[in-house]
Design an enzyme around this catalytic site. Structure first.
Site, short mmCIF file in Angstrom:
data_model
loop_
_atom_site.label_atom_id
_atom_site.label_comp_id
_atom_site.label_asym_id
_atom_site.label_seq_id
_atom_site.Cartn_x
_atom_site.Cartn_y
_atom_site.Cartn_z
N HIS A 196 42.38 -62.30 -2.74
CA HIS A 196 41.93 -63.31 -3.61
C HIS A 196 42.12 -64.68 -2.95
O HIS A 196 42.86 -64.90 -2.31
CB HIS A 196 42.77 -63.11 -4.79
CG HIS A 196 42.01 -63.82 -5.99
ND1 HIS A 196 42.54 -64.83 -6.06
CD2 HIS A 196 41.43 -63.01 -7.25
CE1 HIS A 196 41.85 -65.12 -7.50
NE2 HIS A 196 41.32 -64.11 -7.90
N ASP A 217 39.77 -56.84 -9.54
CA ASP A 217 38.20 -55.80 -9.48
C ASP A 217 38.32 -54.51 -9.14
O ASP A 217 37.56 -53.51 -9.23
CB ASP A 217 37.16 -56.72 -8.69
CG ASP A 217 36.77 -58.02 -9.36
OD1 ASP A 217 36.60 -58.02 -10.44
OD2 ASP A 217 36.70 -58.80 -8.60
#
Length: 439
Positions: free
Chosen positions: A311, A368
Site C-alpha cells: 500500500h 482489497d
C-alpha cells in the site's frame, strides 16, 4: 477550520548564496510539514514530487492515517471501534458533520436519506440507452454526472441553504442508481427503494429482489455490508478524493464533482483492485502452483505483481484488511462455503508473511485482498465490486468537498517543470516551415 499551527521550529534552505526560512507546520497528531507556499516567490524554485507522495495538498480534520503503525481513524475515532458500534449511516453522518449523531440526529438523517432515495423519473429512461453488458461502473459515473442537469444549483455559491439535503441526496440516490445499473446489466426490471428498510438492506433488496423470486434480507448480510462500507468510507487524500477536491476547487456542481471521483476510482490501481485480486486468485488456483507465482512476484525482471499486497501509505498490516480477513473467514464458515479462492489467499499470505522479501519491503495484504472473496460469498457479482467501493466512499467524498468549499480553497493548479524542446532546438524547423505557409 484549523489549517495547522506554525511550529516554533523552521527549516532553512540554502540556495545561490541565500538562506530561506521555511516554517514548520504541526498537525494535531504531531505530524510535521514544511510550509512552502512562499518558496517560489522567495527563490524562484518549485518542488517536484511525482504522485505527490511527499506533498500535503491540504489540511483536513476528517481522517487520520499512521501507515507505520497501521492506524486509521475517522474524526479521531478508531476504525475498529466504528465497525463494532456503528452503522454505515452513523459513519456517513460522522464524516459529513464531524460528530457521531445523537438518536434524534440519526432519525432525522435517515429520514432525509429515505426522502432523497428516488431518482428523477426522467432519468430512469437513460438506462435504456446503455448497451447491453455495459459495466455498471461506467453507467454509474455517467448517471451521477447527469444529476447535475436535474439538480443544477448545488455548487459553492448556492449550497448555503440546502447543503444538508444535497449531501444526503447524493449519498442516497447514488445507491439507487447503482442498483438500477446492475439490474440493467442483467436485463431484469428495476426495484424501487422502500421506506421501511435501512440503507444497506434497501440496497441489497434493490439489487436482488425480483417479481419471480423475492429476496430474503439476511441480518448478517446487512451487518457485513455495513462493515465493508464503513471500512471504505474514507481514506484521506487518495486518488479519487484528490480528484474530488481538485474538480470541486473550480466550483463545479457537487454531482459532477462526485462523478469525477467515481471515474478516478474505476481504474485497476484504485477501486478496481478488488476485482483484479479475484481474477488473479482465480488464475493462481487454476494453475495450482502458488509458489511459482510467489517467485514471479519476487523476480524484478518479471512484470507480474501480487494484487492486493502492499500500500502507498501503510507500511504495516492494513487495519481494514485485518478486519475483513476475520469477517470473511467467519462468514464463509457460518454459511458452510469452502471457497477455494479463500484457501489460495490464505496460503499466499502465509508464505508472504514468512518471506523476508515481502516483510522487508512492507508488502502486507491490503483492504482489497479479502474484500472480493467476502463480496462473492454475499452474492455480489464481480462487475459490481468497484461500484460497492464507490457507494462506500460517497460520505468521504462529500465530507472532503464540504470541507474544501468551507475553506474557500483556491482552484487547484499544480506547477510543472518543463523538459521539452527549446526554441533554439526547433528554430530551423520553424524557419523551414515559414515559407510553406506562404504558398
Amino acid at each position: 477550520m484549523m489549517t495547522g499551527e506554525k511550529y516554533k521550529e523552521s527549516a532553512v534552505l540554502k540556495f545561490e548564496g541565500r538562506e530561506v526560512e521555511l516554517p514548520v507546520v504541526v498537525g494535531t497528531e504531531g505530524d510535521k510539514a514544511l510550509d512552502i507556499k512562499q518558496l517560489r516567490a522567495s527563490t524562484g524554485l518549485v518542488t517536484i514530487d511525482p504522485g505527490f507522495v511527499n506533498t500535503a495538498s491540504c489540511c483536513s480534520q476528517i481522517t487520520y492515517i499512521d501507515g507505520d503503525r497501521g492506524i486509521l481513524r475517522y474524526r479521531g475515532i478508531p476504525i475498529e471501534e466504528l465497525v463494532k458500534k456503528s452503522t454505515f449511516v452513523d459513519v456517513a453522518y460522522l464524516l459529513v458533520h464531524g460528530t457521531l449523531p445523537t438518536e434524534q440526529e440519526r432519525l432525522d438523517f435517515s429520514c432525509m436519506l429515505n426522502l432523497n432515495s428516488m431518482i428523477h423519473e426522467d432519468m430512469r429512461h437513460f438506462f435504456d440507452h446503455f448497451p447491453q453488458g455495459a459495466h455498471p461502473m461506467h453507467i454509474l459515473s455517467t448517471m451521477i454526472n447527469a444529476m447535475a442537469a436535474f439538480y443544477p444549483n448545488v455548487d459553492v455559491n448556492t449550497t448555503a441553504s440546502n447543503i444538508e439535503q444535497s449531501c444526503a441526496r447524493v449519498i442516497s440516490i447514488v445507491r439507487t442508481i447503482a442498483a438500477f445499473a446492475y439490474k440493467k446489466s442483467i436485463g431484469e426490471p428495476i426495484v424501487y427503494p422502500r421506506h421501511d428498510l435501512s440503507y444497506c438492506a434497501n440496497f441489497l433488496n434493490m439489487m436482488f429482489d425480483s417479481p419471480v423470486q423475492p429476496y430474503h434480507i439476511s441480518a448478517e448480510t446487512v451487518r457485513l455490508l455495513n462493515v465493508l462500507f464503513i471500512l471504505h468510507a474514507d481514506h484521506e487524500q487518495n486518488c479519487s478524493t484528490s480528484a474530488v477536491r481538485a474538480i470541486g476547487s473550480a466550483q463545479v456542481n457537487l454531482y459532477a464533482t462526485i462523478s469525477a471521483g467515481t471515474s478516478a476510482l474505476s481504474g485497476p490501481l484504485h477501486g478496481g483492485a478488488n476485482q483484479a485480486v479475484i481474477e488473479q486468485l482465480r488464475m493462481i488456483h487454476a494453475d495450482g502452483d502458488i509458489e511459482k507465482f510467489i517467485k514471479m512476484a519476487k523476480d524484478k525482471n518479471n512484470p507480474f505483481r501480487l494484487m492486493g499486497f502492499g500500500h502507498r501509505v501503510y507500511k504495516a498490516y492494513d487495519p481494514r484488511a485485518a478486519i475483513i480477513r476475520k469477517e470473511c473467514e467467519n462468514y464463509l464458515s457460518r454459511i458452510g462455503s469452502n471457497d477455494p479462492l479463500l484457501n489460495v489467499a490464505r496460503r499466499i499470505e502465509e508464505i508472504a508473511l514468512n518471506d523476508s522479501y515481502f516483510v522487508d519491503r512492507c508488502l502486507y495484504p491490503n483492504v482489497d485482498f479479502y474484500t472480493g472473496i467476502l463480496y462473492r460469498a454475499m452474492g455480489i457479482p464481480e462487475n459490481m465490486f468497484t461500484v460497492m467501493f464507490a457507494l462506500a466512499r460517497l460520505p468521504g467524498w462529500v465530507a472532503h468537498w464540504k470541507e474544501m468549499i468551507g475553506d474557500e480553497t483556491k482552484i487547484v493548479r499544480p506547477r510543472q517543470l518543463y523538459v521539452g524542446r527549446t526554441l533554439q532546438e526547433v528554430g530551423e524547423e520553424l524557419e523551414g516551415r515559414a515559407s510553406t505557409f506562404l504558398l
